[in-house]
Design a protein around this motif. Structure first.
Motif, PDB file in Angstrom:
ATOM      1  N   LYS A   1     -36.504  10.064  30.170  1.00 61.46           N
ATOM      2  CA  LYS A   1     -34.865   9.963  30.210  1.00 61.46           C
ATOM      3  C   LYS A   1     -34.267   9.177  28.875  1.00 61.46           C
ATOM      4  O   LYS A   1     -33.430   9.968  28.318  1.00 61.46           O
ATOM      5  CB  LYS A   1     -34.417   9.587  31.417  1.00 61.46           C
ATOM      6  CG  LYS A   1     -32.899   9.990  31.640  1.00 61.46           C
ATOM      7  CD  LYS A   1     -32.490   9.295  33.140  1.00 61.46           C
ATOM      8  CE  LYS A   1     -30.936   9.579  33.185  1.00 61.46           C
ATOM      9  NZ  LYS A   1     -30.461   8.736  32.062  1.00 61.46           N
TER      10      LYS A   1
ATOM     11  N   ALA B   1     -34.470  11.319  25.892  1.00 61.91           N
ATOM     12  CA  ALA B   1     -33.811  12.454  25.625  1.00 61.91           C
ATOM     13  C   ALA B   1     -32.334  12.043  25.510  1.00 61.91           C
ATOM     14  O   ALA B   1     -31.452  12.587  24.501  1.00 61.91           O
ATOM     15  CB  ALA B   1     -33.589  13.196  27.176  1.00 61.91           C
ATOM     16  N   ASP B   2     -32.040  10.747  26.204  1.00 64.15           N
ATOM     17  CA  ASP B   2     -30.610  10.063  25.907  1.00 64.15           C
ATOM     18  C   ASP B   2     -30.503   9.824  24.379  1.00 64.15           C
ATOM     19  O   ASP B   2     -29.426   9.970  23.884  1.00 64.15           O
ATOM     20  CB  ASP B   2     -30.507   8.859  26.730  1.00 64.15           C
ATOM     21  CG  ASP B   2     -30.283   9.551  28.340  1.00 64.15           C
ATOM     22  OD1 ASP B   2     -29.864  10.472  28.504  1.00 64.15           O
ATOM     23  OD2 ASP B   2     -30.573   8.632  29.052  1.00 64.15           O
TER      24      ASP B   2
ATOM     25  N   ALA C   1     -31.902  11.143  21.817  1.00 62.51           N
ATOM     26  CA  ALA C   1     -31.384  12.446  20.945  1.00 62.51           C
ATOM     27  C   ALA C   1     -29.810  12.864  21.018  1.00 62.51           C
ATOM     28  O   ALA C   1     -29.323  13.268  20.290  1.00 62.51           O
ATOM     29  CB  ALA C   1     -32.403  13.588  21.431  1.00 62.51           C
ATOM     30  N   ARG C   2     -29.540  12.855  22.525  1.00 65.00           N
ATOM     31  CA  ARG C   2     -27.978  13.030  22.719  1.00 65.00           C
ATOM     32  C   ARG C   2     -27.303  12.064  22.016  1.00 65.00           C
ATOM     33  O   ARG C   2     -26.041  12.373  21.335  1.00 65.00           O
ATOM     34  CB  ARG C   2     -27.812  13.182  24.194  1.00 65.00           C
ATOM     35  CG  ARG C   2     -28.261  14.421  24.728  1.00 65.00           C
ATOM     36  CD  ARG C   2     -28.076  14.525  26.313  1.00 65.00           C
ATOM     37  NE  ARG C   2     -28.269  13.486  27.007  1.00 65.00           N
ATOM     38  CZ  ARG C   2     -29.537  13.590  27.791  1.00 65.00           C
ATOM     39  NH1 ARG C   2     -30.187  14.731  27.748  1.00 65.00           N
ATOM     40  NH2 ARG C   2     -29.628  12.710  28.726  1.00 65.00           N
ATOM     41  N   SER C   3     -27.422  10.926  22.145  1.00 65.99           N
ATOM     42  CA  SER C   3     -26.731   9.934  21.726  1.00 65.99           C
ATOM     43  C   SER C   3     -26.484  10.038  19.977  1.00 65.99           C
ATOM     44  O   SER C   3     -25.552   9.973  19.436  1.00 65.99           O
ATOM     45  CB  SER C   3     -27.130   8.677  22.073  1.00 65.99           C
ATOM     46  OG  SER C   3     -26.881   8.316  23.143  1.00 65.99           O
ATOM     47  N   THR C   4     -27.774  10.351  19.428  1.00 63.72           N
ATOM     48  CA  THR C   4     -27.916  10.392  17.961  1.00 63.72           C
ATOM     49  C   THR C   4     -26.906  11.697  17.476  1.00 63.72           C
ATOM     50  O   THR C   4     -26.107  11.524  16.698  1.00 63.72           O
ATOM     51  CB  THR C   4     -29.123  10.589  17.577  1.00 63.72           C
ATOM     52  OG1 THR C   4     -29.988   9.618  17.996  1.00 63.72           O
ATOM     53  CG2 THR C   4     -29.450  10.742  15.974  1.00 63.72           C
ATOM     54  N   GLU C   5     -26.884  12.580  18.458  1.00 66.56           N
ATOM     55  CA  GLU C   5     -26.129  13.960  17.799  1.00 66.56           C
ATOM     56  C   GLU C   5     -24.733  13.462  18.210  1.00 66.56           C
ATOM     57  O   GLU C   5     -23.793  14.059  17.043  1.00 66.56           O
ATOM     58  CB  GLU C   5     -26.631  15.338  19.046  1.00 66.56           C
ATOM     59  CG  GLU C   5     -27.750  15.749  18.751  1.00 66.56           C
ATOM     60  CD  GLU C   5     -27.768  16.135  17.074  1.00 66.56           C
ATOM     61  OE1 GLU C   5     -26.868  16.847  16.638  1.00 66.56           O
ATOM     62  OE2 GLU C   5     -28.777  16.058  16.515  1.00 66.56           O
ATOM     63  N   VAL C   6     -24.361  12.713  19.129  1.00 67.68           N
ATOM     64  CA  VAL C   6     -22.796  12.106  19.256  1.00 67.68           C
ATOM     65  C   VAL C   6     -22.453  11.541  18.095  1.00 67.68           C
ATOM     66  O   VAL C   6     -21.381  11.736  17.377  1.00 67.68           O
ATOM     67  CB  VAL C   6     -22.695  11.570  20.481  1.00 67.68           C
ATOM     68  CG1 VAL C   6     -21.155  10.811  20.504  1.00 67.68           C
ATOM     69  CG2 VAL C   6     -22.909  12.407  21.633  1.00 67.68           C
TER      70      VAL C   6
ATOM     71  N   GLN D   1     -21.970  13.889  14.920  1.00 68.82           N
ATOM     72  CA  GLN D   1     -20.756  14.331  14.904  1.00 68.82           C
ATOM     73  C   GLN D   1     -19.541  13.622  14.660  1.00 68.82           C
ATOM     74  O   GLN D   1     -18.604  14.011  13.878  1.00 68.82           O
ATOM     75  CB  GLN D   1     -20.587  15.075  16.283  1.00 68.82           C
ATOM     76  CG  GLN D   1     -19.615  16.061  16.532  1.00 68.82           C
ATOM     77  CD  GLN D   1     -19.509  17.151  15.719  1.00 68.82           C
ATOM     78  OE1 GLN D   1     -20.499  17.616  15.376  1.00 68.82           O
ATOM     79  NE2 GLN D   1     -18.444  17.350  14.771  1.00 68.82           N
TER      80      GLN D   1
END
Length: 434
Positions: free
Chosen positions: A99, A102-103, A105-110, A113
């Motif tokens: 988890k 996965a978090d 990866a999501r945090s990096t995308e945020v 952006q």
């Protein structure tokens, strides 16, 4: 004890005969173990059902196994419960790590952006400013054209008048003695040569204003490029203060620990073990944090100085090279002496490149422990003054590719020229809030 005694048996003793010293019983003909050159081994026998032990077991382990009792049903049940509980915790931890991955990866995308949004905002500002400058140039063009069109209109009117005068004069020549029209006669007599007005030469685009604009844009571009390069370094900055226990007696430190002044007079302080007693030097109160770190020193109020990094093992006593920045294997620096800037390590030096007038305002120091790199910058424009790394090994003998100890900020006041106006001051810059 039987194995130890067997290992110490004479090399010439027969493997099948009993030993008188050890009292060992000779091995039987069908035994798998023999003594050869003092070492026991077990041959691999594919027909044997015995478990093969790759190395001889120690006497303690043999004794422990011999004395071990089979576990009870209750012990086995309890052990099974413990293992099942451990498996459940391990599975839960693995799921937690998945988890987190996965978090991440999501945090990096945020974050990406958000960075894109900031750069898009900057591009938008630049685009708007570009359009404003272009509109300004277009306005200047329209105003200049309007003035020039008016002058052109006047000259065309004069051209028409001259053409009419030429026509009337030509007719007069063709009809010699005949009276010409009074209007044409008056035009011919009153028309004179039109001189260029001096104001016409001043009708042009505002070249001086445009040159100023280009210089301003060039300056902004350089500053922006420097700031963009500096932004990453500032992420690795941390508060730096001077350790008063290391300061030479002629150095005074401000209350916040960032400003240093060389007074030229000895302060009434007792000699301390960590103090530089002969060299006017001082070290930071804490090592530069790993894996990388950046700090700056304002050197504008000093005409002779050295800024660098050093191991805590740098000598503190005496005037020899072991206590001077850059004159040993324990320190690196750039120094300004007699208006010449040079980089030093292990008592070797080179002239710093990319240095012009005016003299430096701030020196930036960046350390990367993992890569073994040390870089000195002109912090105002981020020009590299000197880079220490594996690439400069031939230049600086024993330049460390990997730092073997934590590095401390270090500054030194050099002997100023006779025209030096006191006080001589250096200031560690606050970089917490860029």
């Amino acid at each position: 004890m039987a194995e130890k005694e067997g290992l110490s048996a004479d090399d010439g003793q027969s493997a099948g005969a009993p030993s008188e010293q050890s009292g060992l019983v000779a091995t039987s003909a069908d035994s798998h173990s023999v003594l050869q050159d003092g070492f026991s081994y077990t041959p691999l026998d594919s027909n044997s059902d015995r478990n093969i032990q790759p190395f001889p077991r120690s006497p303690k382990l043999k004794k422990k196994l011999a004395n071990a009792t089979p576990p009870t049903q209750e012990q086995l049940s309890r052990r099974l419960e413990e293992l099942q509980g451990e498996r459940s915790k391990t599975e839960a931890h693995i799921e937690s790590l998945k988890k987190r991955r996965a978090d991440l990866a999501r945090s990096t995308e945020v974050m990406k952006q958000q960075v894109r949004d900031h750069f898009e905002s900057m591009r938008s500002v630049l685009k708007q400013d570009e359009q404003a400058v272009l509109d300004s140039l277009e306005m200047d063009l329209r105003q200049t054209r309007t003035r020039l069109d008016q002058v052109l209109k006047n000259w065309k009117h004069h051209q028409d008048q001259v053409s009419k005068g030429i026509s009337s004069t030509q007719r007069a020549l063709n009809e010699c003695g005949r009276m010409v029209d009074n209007e044409e006669k008056a035009l011919s007599e009153t028309l004179s040569s039109k001189k260029q007005d001096a104001s016409e030469k001043q009708i042009r685009l505002n070249d001086k204003r445009f040159e100023k604009l280009l210089k301003t844009l060039s300056s902004i571009s350089k500053q922006l490029r420097a700031q963009l390069q500096r932004k990453t370094l500032l992420l690795d900055s941390s508060p730096m203060v001077i350790d008063r226990q290391t300061c030479h007696s002629e150095i005074t430190v401000t209350s916040d620990g960032c400003g240093l002044s060389f007074s030229g007079s000895i302060n009434s302080t007792s000699d301390r073990p960590l103090q530089f007693d002969k060299v006017c030097c001082a070290l930071g109160g804490s090592p530069l944090p790993a894996p990388q770190s950046y700090w700056e020193v304002d050197v504008r109020c000093s005409s002779a100085w050295a800024v660098g990094v050093a191991y805590a093992s740098l000598a503190r006593k005496g005037r020899d090279k072991g206590a001077k920045l850059g004159r040993n294997r324990n320190s690196w620096c750039v120094e300004l002496r007699n208006s010449h800037l040079s980089a030093w390590h292990n008592d070797r030096h080179v002239a710093c490149q990319g240095v012009g007038q005016p003299l430096l305002g701030k020196v930036g120091v960046w350390v990367n422990y993992e890569k073994g790199q040390l870089v000195f910058y002109d912090a105002d424009n981020m020009v590299v003054l000197q880079r220490f790394s594996a690439a400069v090994t031939p230049m600086f003998d024993r330049a460390h590719h990997q730092f073997t100890e934590p590095l401390y900020p270090a500054v030194r006041f050099l002997k100023p020229p006779e025209s030096q106006i006191w006080p001589n001051h250096l200031e560690i810059c606050h970089l917490n809030n860029p």
